[in-house]
Design an enzyme around this catalytic site. Sequence first.
Site, PDB file in Angstrom:
ATOM      1  N   TYR A 202      -4.092   4.480   4.703  1.00 39.42           N
ATOM      2  CA  TYR A 202      -4.435   3.871   3.409  1.00 39.42           C
ATOM      3  C   TYR A 202      -5.938   3.579   3.435  1.00 39.42           C
ATOM      4  O   TYR A 202      -6.418   2.827   4.277  1.00 39.42           O
ATOM      5  CB  TYR A 202      -3.682   2.560   3.213  1.00 39.42           C
ATOM      6  CG  TYR A 202      -2.204   2.709   2.918  1.00 39.42           C
ATOM      7  CD1 TYR A 202      -1.277   2.973   3.922  1.00 39.42           C
ATOM      8  CD2 TYR A 202      -1.719   2.574   1.615  1.00 39.42           C
ATOM      9  CE1 TYR A 202       0.081   3.107   3.644  1.00 39.42           C
ATOM     10  CE2 TYR A 202      -0.361   2.690   1.329  1.00 39.42           C
ATOM     11  CZ  TYR A 202       0.517   2.967   2.346  1.00 39.42           C
ATOM     12  OH  TYR A 202       1.869   3.092   2.064  1.00 39.42           O
ATOM     13  N   PRO A 294       3.041   2.357  -6.525  1.00 40.19           N
ATOM     14  CA  PRO A 294       3.533   2.975  -5.283  1.00 40.19           C
ATOM     15  C   PRO A 294       2.788   2.564  -4.023  1.00 40.19           C
ATOM     16  O   PRO A 294       3.177   2.945  -2.934  1.00 40.19           O
ATOM     17  CB  PRO A 294       3.395   4.471  -5.553  1.00 40.19           C
ATOM     18  CG  PRO A 294       2.467   4.601  -6.680  1.00 40.19           C
ATOM     19  CD  PRO A 294       2.532   3.339  -7.467  1.00 40.19           C
ATOM     20  N   LYS A 298       7.609   0.821  -2.349  1.00 41.99           N
ATOM     21  CA  LYS A 298       8.786  -0.022  -2.571  1.00 41.99           C
ATOM     22  C   LYS A 298       9.758   0.510  -3.623  1.00 41.99           C
ATOM     23  O   LYS A 298      10.912   0.082  -3.670  1.00 41.99           O
ATOM     24  CB  LYS A 298       8.325  -1.428  -3.003  1.00 41.99           C
ATOM     25  CG  LYS A 298       7.651  -2.201  -1.910  1.00 41.99           C
ATOM     26  CD  LYS A 298       8.618  -2.537  -0.782  1.00 41.99           C
ATOM     27  CE  LYS A 298       7.895  -2.762   0.536  1.00 41.99           C
ATOM     28  NZ  LYS A 298       8.586  -2.137   1.647  1.00 41.99           N
ATOM     29  N   TYR A 386       5.980  -4.451   4.471  1.00 42.21           N
ATOM     30  CA  TYR A 386       5.980  -2.984   4.399  1.00 42.21           C
ATOM     31  C   TYR A 386       7.289  -2.412   4.939  1.00 42.21           C
ATOM     32  O   TYR A 386       7.876  -1.515   4.320  1.00 42.21           O
ATOM     33  CB  TYR A 386       4.798  -2.404   5.182  1.00 42.21           C
ATOM     34  CG  TYR A 386       4.500  -0.955   4.838  1.00 42.21           C
ATOM     35  CD1 TYR A 386       5.202   0.093   5.445  1.00 42.21           C
ATOM     36  CD2 TYR A 386       3.536  -0.623   3.889  1.00 42.21           C
ATOM     37  CE1 TYR A 386       4.964   1.418   5.118  1.00 42.21           C
ATOM     38  CE2 TYR A 386       3.277   0.708   3.559  1.00 42.21           C
ATOM     39  CZ  TYR A 386       3.997   1.718   4.183  1.00 42.21           C
ATOM     40  OH  TYR A 386       3.759   3.034   3.842  1.00 42.21           O
TER      41      TYR A 386
END
Length: 391
Positions: A202, A294, A298, A386
């Site tokens: 990320y 997104p 989830k 997460y």
Amino acid sequence: MRTQVAIIGAGPAGLLLGQLLYRAGIANIILERQSADHVLGRIRAGVLEQVTVDLMDECGVGERLHREGLVHQGIELLFKGARHRIDFPGLTGGKTVMVYGQTEVTRDLMAARAAEGLPTVYEVGDSVSLHGFDGTSPQVRYRHGGVERQVDCEFIAGCDGFHGVSRASVPKGAIHEYEKVYPFGWLGLLADVPPVFHELIYAHTERGFALCSMRSPARSRYYLQVPLEERAEQWTDERFWAELRARLDPQARERLVTGPSIEKSIAPLRSFVAEPMRFGRLFLAGDAAHIVPPTGAKGLNLAASDVKYLAAGLIEQYRERSAAGLDHYSERALRRIWRAERFSWWFTMLMHKFPGTGEFDRKVQEAELDYLVHSRAASTALAENYVGLPL
Ligand code: FAS
Ligand code: PHB
């Protein structure tokens, strides 16, 4: 025809519910707007929480998932040119996530349903209408093959996504909607090239957010934050790869393997919750009731936990003639939904470049990321959300 539960929508929510009810001996039918191929052609989620993996096992469709799915023990956060790993097992007492595309989840569930010869009507278009769900004899009407048809049932499960007919059938005064729309989208690209790294990256950069994900050791899924007005057709593969490179760290840039895209699309980002999720004999589950950006991976996982709660309530109703589970469904599902909404909102606000905000906002985001990766407490908070909070 008559059945016990009419399910609207053959996405993950509808198919998971149909499978759980079938295995509990509860008759159900699924009505789907599109063809099966169209549903399978939509490239969506990629990360499954253990809750979702367990539900696939409970549905008896976990075999390929365990064979082909990739167990991931962490993610990397890239900011200010450097990567930092979030160690899931180390921070959550051993928890992990599974990388296995939503397309494959849907494929496995469709195959199981077809093998069991369960009634599934595809390509009903926008013909579905819901009736009598405020009473004890709900009905679903639809058109298929040019013939008007009717399903007499005892319950309706609205699993037809954000743009479906189910939530739209609820009287306006009976539902309250909460929404936040983000001023950018995600341009996603799928390509048969090896992933740049064995875990997800990320990236928070001055050019905007990027995500390096995957579907297998030979198939990669990448995302770039783009302005809302962008169209996928404005992005050639070359332009996409050049922009992705510009948002990566030197090591990832070096390792990046590019190739022709199989799919390219832009998804808008929104947070949305409809309350309650029950209206008499109509129950909403999955995207029909809520949407998350997104960023936190989830969406599909919330659909799974909704279905777990709803299936438990319906099974209790039929087996024990107790309505307790159904009466508690909406409150129970919404508690987990709002926690995931908060996490997805928080992670989106942290990782993206917001138009109209200045250098100060970027420096604050970088400071929060710096704190996060150097604080066990903050990293634990990210990791436990997460991998998925308890049911
Ligand atoms: P779905 O929308 O998957 O399924 C609903 C089904 O109902 C569809 O097949 C639709 O055709 C059908 N339907 C609609 N109206 C109907 C009607 N009137 N009659 C009959 N059928 C009808 N989640 C992530 O975790 N990660 C991601 O990267 C991610 N990317 C996404 C990208 C996009 C473009 C979208 C829209 C969503 C994305 N999501 C992502 C979220 C997504 O994975 C959903 O959470 C997941 O599909 C939810 O599953 P369902 O609730 O079954 O809804
Ligand atoms: C994906 O692989 O599609 C994916 C993974 C993680 C996210 C969003 C999408 O947060």
